[in-house]
Design a protein around this motif. Structure first.
Motif, PDB file in Angstrom:
ATOM      1  N   VAL A  39      46.844 -90.459 -51.609  1.00 54.22           N
ATOM      2  CA  VAL A  39      45.701 -90.909 -51.093  1.00 54.22           C
ATOM      3  C   VAL A  39      45.312 -90.748 -49.472  1.00 54.22           C
ATOM      4  O   VAL A  39      46.573 -91.041 -48.817  1.00 54.22           O
ATOM      5  CB  VAL A  39      45.339 -92.376 -51.553  1.00 54.22           C
ATOM      6  CG1 VAL A  39      44.126 -92.919 -50.889  1.00 54.22           C
ATOM      7  CG2 VAL A  39      45.642 -92.649 -52.866  1.00 54.22           C
ATOM      8  N   ALA A  40      44.467 -90.419 -48.837  1.00 59.33           N
ATOM      9  CA  ALA A  40      44.235 -90.344 -47.497  1.00 59.33           C
ATOM     10  C   ALA A  40      42.949 -90.912 -47.190  1.00 59.33           C
ATOM     11  O   ALA A  40      42.049 -90.401 -47.703  1.00 59.33           O
ATOM     12  CB  ALA A  40      44.430 -88.945 -46.981  1.00 59.33           C
ATOM     13  N   ILE A  41      42.941 -91.945 -46.053  1.00 60.13           N
ATOM     14  CA  ILE A  41      41.758 -92.545 -45.784  1.00 60.13           C
ATOM     15  C   ILE A  41      41.451 -92.259 -44.250  1.00 60.13           C
ATOM     16  O   ILE A  41      42.504 -92.589 -43.611  1.00 60.13           O
ATOM     17  CB  ILE A  41      41.417 -93.935 -46.152  1.00 60.13           C
ATOM     18  CG1 ILE A  41      41.738 -94.212 -47.643  1.00 60.13           C
ATOM     19  CG2 ILE A  41      40.294 -94.556 -45.744  1.00 60.13           C
ATOM     20  CD1 ILE A  41      41.898 -95.563 -48.129  1.00 60.13           C
ATOM     21  N   SER A  42      40.315 -91.747 -43.781  1.00 63.83           N
ATOM     22  CA  SER A  42      40.305 -91.757 -42.366  1.00 63.83           C
ATOM     23  C   SER A  42      38.859 -92.375 -42.056  1.00 63.83           C
ATOM     24  O   SER A  42      37.715 -92.006 -42.681  1.00 63.83           O
ATOM     25  CB  SER A  42      40.435 -90.063 -41.793  1.00 63.83           C
ATOM     26  OG  SER A  42      39.981 -90.273 -40.669  1.00 63.83           O
ATOM     27  N   LYS A  43      38.868 -93.115 -41.144  1.00 67.22           N
ATOM     28  CA  LYS A  43      37.524 -93.728 -40.719  1.00 67.22           C
ATOM     29  C   LYS A  43      37.559 -93.779 -39.183  1.00 67.22           C
ATOM     30  O   LYS A  43      38.551 -93.958 -38.471  1.00 67.22           O
ATOM     31  CB  LYS A  43      37.550 -95.355 -40.951  1.00 67.22           C
ATOM     32  CG  LYS A  43      36.234 -95.904 -40.929  1.00 67.22           C
ATOM     33  CD  LYS A  43      36.532 -97.225 -41.811  1.00 67.22           C
ATOM     34  CE  LYS A  43      34.797 -97.682 -42.030  1.00 67.22           C
ATOM     35  NZ  LYS A  43      34.555 -97.425 -43.552  1.00 67.22           N
ATOM     36  N   THR A  44      36.186 -93.299 -38.765  1.00 67.99           N
ATOM     37  CA  THR A  44      35.904 -92.974 -37.227  1.00 67.99           C
ATOM     38  C   THR A  44      34.542 -93.804 -36.818  1.00 67.99           C
ATOM     39  O   THR A  44      33.780 -93.777 -37.919  1.00 67.99           O
ATOM     40  CB  THR A  44      35.919 -91.387 -36.790  1.00 67.99           C
ATOM     41  OG1 THR A  44      34.854 -90.777 -37.474  1.00 67.99           O
ATOM     42  CG2 THR A  44      37.193 -90.926 -37.483  1.00 67.99           C
ATOM     43  N   ILE A  45      34.530 -94.025 -35.703  1.00 73.87           N
ATOM     44  CA  ILE A  45      33.342 -94.463 -35.267  1.00 73.87           C
ATOM     45  C   ILE A  45      33.231 -93.952 -33.672  1.00 73.87           C
ATOM     46  O   ILE A  45      33.999 -94.063 -32.848  1.00 73.87           O
ATOM     47  CB  ILE A  45      33.381 -95.994 -34.816  1.00 73.87           C
ATOM     48  CG1 ILE A  45      31.824 -96.510 -34.525  1.00 73.87           C
ATOM     49  CG2 ILE A  45      34.441 -96.600 -34.179  1.00 73.87           C
ATOM     50  CD1 ILE A  45      31.727 -98.039 -34.666  1.00 73.87           C
ATOM     51  N   THR A  46      31.868 -93.391 -33.647  1.00 73.32           N
ATOM     52  CA  THR A  46      31.554 -92.657 -32.358  1.00 73.32           C
ATOM     53  C   THR A  46      30.295 -92.930 -32.398  1.00 73.32           C
ATOM     54  O   THR A  46      29.352 -92.582 -32.994  1.00 73.32           O
ATOM     55  CB  THR A  46      31.933 -91.169 -32.481  1.00 73.32           C
ATOM     56  OG1 THR A  46      33.252 -90.877 -33.010  1.00 73.32           O
ATOM     57  CG2 THR A  46      31.664 -90.395 -31.314  1.00 73.32           C
ATOM     58  N   ASP A  47      29.922 -93.544 -30.965  1.00 75.04           N
ATOM     59  CA  ASP A  47      28.585 -93.800 -30.546  1.00 75.04           C
ATOM     60  C   ASP A  47      27.946 -94.476 -31.593  1.00 75.04           C
ATOM     61  O   ASP A  47      26.697 -94.391 -31.844  1.00 75.04           O
ATOM     62  CB  ASP A  47      27.785 -92.470 -30.224  1.00 75.04           C
ATOM     63  CG  ASP A  47      28.353 -91.651 -29.024  1.00 75.04           C
ATOM     64  OD1 ASP A  47      28.809 -92.616 -28.050  1.00 75.04           O
ATOM     65  OD2 ASP A  47      28.289 -90.281 -29.188  1.00 75.04           O
ATOM     66  N   GLY A  48      28.682 -95.558 -32.110  1.00 75.37           N
ATOM     67  CA  GLY A  48      27.953 -96.438 -33.269  1.00 75.37           C
ATOM     68  C   GLY A  48      28.018 -95.836 -34.594  1.00 75.37           C
ATOM     69  O   GLY A  48      27.335 -96.610 -35.739  1.00 75.37           O
ATOM     70  N   VAL A  49      28.173 -94.394 -34.948  1.00 71.45           N
ATOM     71  CA  VAL A  49      28.056 -94.047 -36.172  1.00 71.45           C
ATOM     72  C   VAL A  49      29.481 -94.108 -36.859  1.00 71.45           C
ATOM     73  O   VAL A  49      30.580 -93.439 -36.324  1.00 71.45           O
ATOM     74  CB  VAL A  49      27.773 -92.354 -35.928  1.00 71.45           C
ATOM     75  CG1 VAL A  49      27.571 -91.760 -37.448  1.00 71.45           C
ATOM     76  CG2 VAL A  49      26.332 -92.340 -35.340  1.00 71.45           C
ATOM     77  N   ILE A  50      29.610 -94.419 -38.008  1.00 60.14           N
ATOM     78  CA  ILE A  50      30.807 -94.599 -38.811  1.00 60.14           C
ATOM     79  C   ILE A  50      30.903 -93.703 -39.819  1.00 60.14           C
ATOM     80  O   ILE A  50      29.817 -93.189 -40.659  1.00 60.14           O
ATOM     81  CB  ILE A  50      30.850 -96.019 -39.473  1.00 60.14           C
ATOM     82  CG1 ILE A  50      30.884 -97.217 -38.289  1.00 60.14           C
ATOM     83  CG2 ILE A  50      32.045 -96.258 -40.204  1.00 60.14           C
ATOM     84  CD1 ILE A  50      30.583 -98.624 -38.864  1.00 60.14           C
ATOM     85  N   ASN A  51      32.021 -92.938 -39.763  1.00 59.15           N
ATOM     86  CA  ASN A  51      32.235 -91.928 -40.914  1.00 59.15           C
ATOM     87  C   ASN A  51      33.606 -92.533 -41.504  1.00 59.15           C
ATOM     88  O   ASN A  51      34.559 -92.735 -40.955  1.00 59.15           O
ATOM     89  CB  ASN A  51      32.607 -90.583 -40.034  1.00 59.15           C
ATOM     90  CG  ASN A  51      31.134 -90.202 -39.600  1.00 59.15           C
ATOM     91  OD1 ASN A  51      30.187 -89.947 -39.911  1.00 59.15           O
ATOM     92  ND2 ASN A  51      31.500 -89.648 -38.210  1.00 59.15           N
ATOM     93  N   THR A  52      33.509 -92.098 -42.910  1.00 59.74           N
ATOM     94  CA  THR A  52      34.573 -92.275 -43.761  1.00 59.74           C
ATOM     95  C   THR A  52      35.073 -91.039 -44.452  1.00 59.74           C
ATOM     96  O   THR A  52      34.032 -90.471 -44.991  1.00 59.74           O
ATOM     97  CB  THR A  52      34.204 -93.429 -44.626  1.00 59.74           C
ATOM     98  OG1 THR A  52      33.968 -94.647 -43.896  1.00 59.74           O
ATOM     99  CG2 THR A  52      35.544 -93.801 -45.315  1.00 59.74           C
TER     100      THR A  52
END
Length: 121
Positions: A39-52
């Motif tokens: 399993v791989a999980i990646s979470k980013t937040i850039t300029d208030g936008v959350i990507n999973t």
């Protein structure tokens, strides 16, 4: 993390990778074994936008359909060669099938993986 570094950073990212280990029972016995699923999980937040992003690998095995068809054909041919009479003796056929001569071909198994990847915003 972003609030504690206010003014220093506008984005953050975390990556997690691990194996989900599940105890799986055997099909015919009371035994069990473990199966690992990467399993791989990646979470980013850039300029208030959350990507999973989530990735899961599911390994499995199956019988090769072409190999199974060839095995059935080889067995059919061997039965036709071994038993030439019009009427078959069922007990003779069963005895032959369970003997070493009755094992004319075995289909091979193949190992495969399903890769599932999800992205949400």
């Amino acid at each position: 993390m972003l609030s504690s570094q206010q003014g220093l950073s506008l984005s953050a990212k975390i990556d997690l990778a691990f194996e989900l280990v599940i105890n799986k029972p055997a099909l015919l016995s009371n035994q069990s074994g473990v199966q690992a699923y990467p399993v791989a999980i990646s979470k980013t937040i850039t300029d208030g936008v959350i990507n999973t992003e989530l990735s899961l690998t599911i390994p499995y095995s199956s019988t090769c359909p072409c190999s199974a068809a060839l095995s059935r054909q080889a067995l059919s041919d061997a039965v036709a060669e071994q038993f030439t009479e019009q009427q078959l003796d069922k007990s003779a056929l069963l005895e032959w099938l369970t003997s070493q001569q009755g094992s004319v071909a075995t289909p091979h198994s193949q190992r495969s993986c399903v890769y599932k990847h999800e992205f949400t915003r």
